[in-house]
Design a protein around this motif. Structure first.
Motif, mmCIF file in Angstrom:
data_model
loop_
_atom_site.group_PDB
_atom_site.id
_atom_site.type_symbol
_atom_site.label_atom_id
_atom_site.label_comp_id
_atom_site.label_asym_id
_atom_site.label_seq_id
_atom_site.Cartn_x
_atom_site.Cartn_y
_atom_site.Cartn_z
ATOM 1 N N GLU A 1 6.520 11.463 5.749
ATOM 2 C CA GLU A 1 7.327 10.385 6.343
ATOM 3 C C GLU A 1 6.441 9.299 6.943
ATOM 4 O O GLU A 1 6.597 8.869 8.085
ATOM 5 C CB GLU A 1 8.285 10.955 7.392
ATOM 6 N N VAL A 2 5.484 8.867 6.123
ATOM 7 C CA VAL A 2 4.548 7.813 6.512
ATOM 8 C C VAL A 2 4.865 6.556 5.697
ATOM 9 O O VAL A 2 5.121 6.648 4.491
ATOM 10 C CB VAL A 2 3.095 8.262 6.244
ATOM 11 N N PRO A 3 4.863 5.382 6.311
ATOM 12 C CA PRO A 3 5.080 4.143 5.552
ATOM 13 C C PRO A 3 4.066 4.023 4.414
ATOM 14 O O PRO A 3 2.872 4.275 4.609
ATOM 15 C CB PRO A 3 4.873 3.037 6.599
ATOM 16 N N PHE A 4 4.554 3.614 3.249
ATOM 17 C CA PHE A 4 3.733 3.614 2.031
ATOM 18 C C PHE A 4 3.953 2.307 1.285
ATOM 19 O O PHE A 4 5.080 1.954 0.945
ATOM 20 C CB PHE A 4 4.157 4.806 1.159
ATOM 21 N N THR A 5 2.874 1.587 1.068
ATOM 22 C CA THR A 5 2.949 0.303 0.370
ATOM 23 C C THR A 5 2.084 0.358 -0.887
ATOM 24 O O THR A 5 0.926 0.781 -0.826
ATOM 25 C CB THR A 5 2.462 -0.851 1.271
ATOM 26 N N VAL A 6 2.655 -0.057 -1.998
ATOM 27 C CA VAL A 6 1.921 -0.137 -3.260
ATOM 28 C C VAL A 6 1.480 -1.587 -3.471
ATOM 29 O O VAL A 6 2.282 -2.519 -3.347
ATOM 30 C CB VAL A 6 2.793 0.323 -4.443
ATOM 31 N N ILE A 7 0.202 -1.751 -3.781
ATOM 32 C CA ILE A 7 -0.347 -3.090 -4.031
ATOM 33 C C ILE A 7 -0.770 -3.170 -5.495
ATOM 34 O O ILE A 7 -1.836 -2.666 -5.873
ATOM 35 C CB ILE A 7 -1.563 -3.370 -3.125
ATOM 36 N N PRO A 8 0.049 -3.759 -6.363
ATOM 37 C CA PRO A 8 -0.371 -3.906 -7.764
ATOM 38 C C PRO A 8 -1.500 -4.932 -7.855
ATOM 39 O O PRO A 8 -1.430 -5.993 -7.226
ATOM 40 C CB PRO A 8 0.899 -4.420 -8.461
ATOM 41 N N TYR A 9 -2.526 -4.618 -8.642
ATOM 42 C CA TYR A 9 -3.632 -5.560 -8.767
ATOM 43 C C TYR A 9 -4.336 -5.358 -10.100
ATOM 44 O O TYR A 9 -4.736 -4.240 -10.435
ATOM 45 C CB TYR A 9 -4.633 -5.379 -7.619
ATOM 46 N N ASP A 10 -4.511 -6.440 -10.819
ATOM 47 C CA ASP A 10 -5.197 -6.383 -12.118
ATOM 48 C C ASP A 10 -6.687 -6.629 -11.918
ATOM 49 O O ASP A 10 -7.145 -7.771 -11.924
ATOM 50 C CB ASP A 10 -4.610 -7.408 -13.082
ATOM 51 N N ILE A 11 -7.435 -5.561 -11.743
ATOM 52 C CA ILE A 11 -8.872 -5.675 -11.501
ATOM 53 C C ILE A 11 -9.604 -6.223 -12.727
ATOM 54 O O ILE A 11 -10.721 -6.751 -12.613
ATOM 55 C CB ILE A 11 -9.452 -4.306 -11.083
ATOM 56 N N LEU A 12 -8.978 -6.152 -13.894
ATOM 57 C CA LEU A 12 -9.636 -6.621 -15.122
ATOM 58 C C LEU A 12 -9.699 -8.140 -15.218
ATOM 59 O O LEU A 12 -10.278 -8.680 -16.154
ATOM 60 C CB LEU A 12 -8.932 -6.045 -16.349
ATOM 61 N N GLN A 13 -9.142 -8.835 -14.257
ATOM 62 C CA GLN A 13 -9.270 -10.296 -14.249
ATOM 63 C C GLN A 13 -10.623 -10.742 -13.676
ATOM 64 O O GLN A 13 -10.926 -11.933 -13.672
ATOM 65 C CB GLN A 13 -8.140 -10.919 -13.428
ATOM 66 N N HIS A 14 -11.423 -9.798 -13.218
ATOM 67 C CA HIS A 14 -12.712 -10.126 -12.610
ATOM 68 C C HIS A 14 -13.848 -9.811 -13.590
ATOM 69 O O HIS A 14 -14.137 -8.635 -13.858
ATOM 70 C CB HIS A 14 -12.899 -9.350 -11.310
ATOM 71 N N PRO A 15 -14.514 -10.820 -14.119
ATOM 72 C CA PRO A 15 -15.571 -10.616 -15.119
ATOM 73 C C PRO A 15 -16.693 -9.703 -14.644
ATOM 74 O O PRO A 15 -17.250 -8.938 -15.440
ATOM 75 C CB PRO A 15 -16.092 -12.036 -15.375
ATOM 76 N N GLN A 16 -17.040 -9.738 -13.355
ATOM 77 C CA GLN A 16 -18.134 -8.901 -12.866
ATOM 78 C C GLN A 16 -17.771 -7.416 -12.921
ATOM 79 O O GLN A 16 -18.652 -6.567 -13.023
ATOM 80 C CB GLN A 16 -18.493 -9.291 -11.428
ATOM 81 N N VAL A 17 -16.481 -7.122 -12.849
ATOM 82 C CA VAL A 17 -16.033 -5.738 -12.973
ATOM 83 C C VAL A 17 -15.983 -5.336 -14.444
ATOM 84 O O VAL A 17 -16.464 -4.276 -14.836
ATOM 85 C CB VAL A 17 -14.653 -5.544 -12.311
ATOM 86 N N VAL A 18 -15.398 -6.199 -15.260
ATOM 87 C CA VAL A 18 -15.261 -5.924 -16.693
ATOM 88 C C VAL A 18 -16.621 -5.749 -17.355
ATOM 89 O O VAL A 18 -16.793 -4.901 -18.234
ATOM 90 C CB VAL A 18 -14.473 -7.058 -17.379
#
Length: 247
Positions: free
Chosen positions: A63-80
């Motif tokens: 019973e803890v507040p839970f927030t989902v943060i969608p994020y497309d990490i593949l938009q960052h060239p340094q990660v890709v």
């Protein structure tokens, strides 16, 4: 310092919640010690669906507040690009986003589940967390992975015996660019192996081939089930190799 003392000193915090063993126990402990805790799950292409489901389930049970943060990490060239600093860039981007949202929700302190068994040496992701001033109560209180599993079992958390699970990007060799197609193939292949009864394994990419790594105790079973494995993974990989370098 104990976790109880930590949360007495820090009665309000946001948690980067992965649904794994460590962050699950940290969430439980925060609730036990009356911390105003809010769990945030970053849903990126690097996180498999089952981790999200486990995170959501535990947050509901506690019973803890839970927030989902969608994020497309593949938009960052340094990660890709996936060089030796990929984890640093990834953590910088994702935790900066999480911090931004947590601060909007009124939280100035961000926690993560790093434990005392996690080496701080030569880990670019750890450096990113230090730069962002993310706190790691499990590590600060000297709790190792084995201790956390035992405490989780005593607490009745279903996560107590989950295998350690690194993000899907770790299945792709350093220097090989990351794409969504690869990540999907890896995630779905690993799901098929779960359905065949395997635990604690990796499906790694090796020159567009699936390279399967199991724990030593599962090697014989993998050989016995090789035809089932081949049939299950053929939709995703043309060639499938069994790596005798065990997990």
């Amino acid at each position: 310092m104990t976790l109880e003392q930590f949360f007495i000193n820090h009665p309000k915090a946001a948690l980067a919640f992965s649904g794994g063993v460590d962050s699950a126990y940290l969430l439980y402990a925060a609730k036990q010690y009356r911390c105003n805790i809010h769990a945030y799950f970053i849903k990126s292409p690097f996180q498999p669906e089952f981790e999200y489901e486990d995170a959501r389930r535990l947050a509901e049970e506690l019973e803890v507040p839970f927030t989902v943060i969608p994020y497309d990490i593949l938009q960052h060239p340094q990660v890709v690009e996936n060089n030796l600093q990929r984890c640093y860039y990834c953590k910088q981007v994702l935790f900066s986003k999480l911090l931004e949202i947590a601060q909007q929700d009124g939280f100035s302190l961000l926690l993560d589940g790093t434990n005392a068994s996690d080496s701080m040496d030569d880990r670019p992701g750890m450096r990113a967390l230090q730069e962002l001033q993310v706190r790691s109560p499990l590590r600060e209180c000297g709790l190792t992975k084995d201790m956390i599993r035992a405490l989780s079992k005593h607490a009745g958390l279903f996560t107590f015996d989950k295998p350690s699970y690194a993000c899907l990007a770790t299945r792709i060799p350093t220097g090989t660019s990351i794409c969504q197609q690869q990540l999907t193939a890896i995630e779905q292949s690993e799901q098929k192996l779960f359905e065949l009864g395997f635990r604690d394994f990796r499906v790694r990419i090796f020159h567009n081939t699936a390279r399967l790594q199991f724990t030593e105790s599962q090697i014989v079973t993998a050989v016995e089930k090789r035809h089932e494995i081949k049939q299950a993974l053929q939709p995703y990989f043309e060639d499938i190799l069994l790596d005798f370098k065990t997990r």
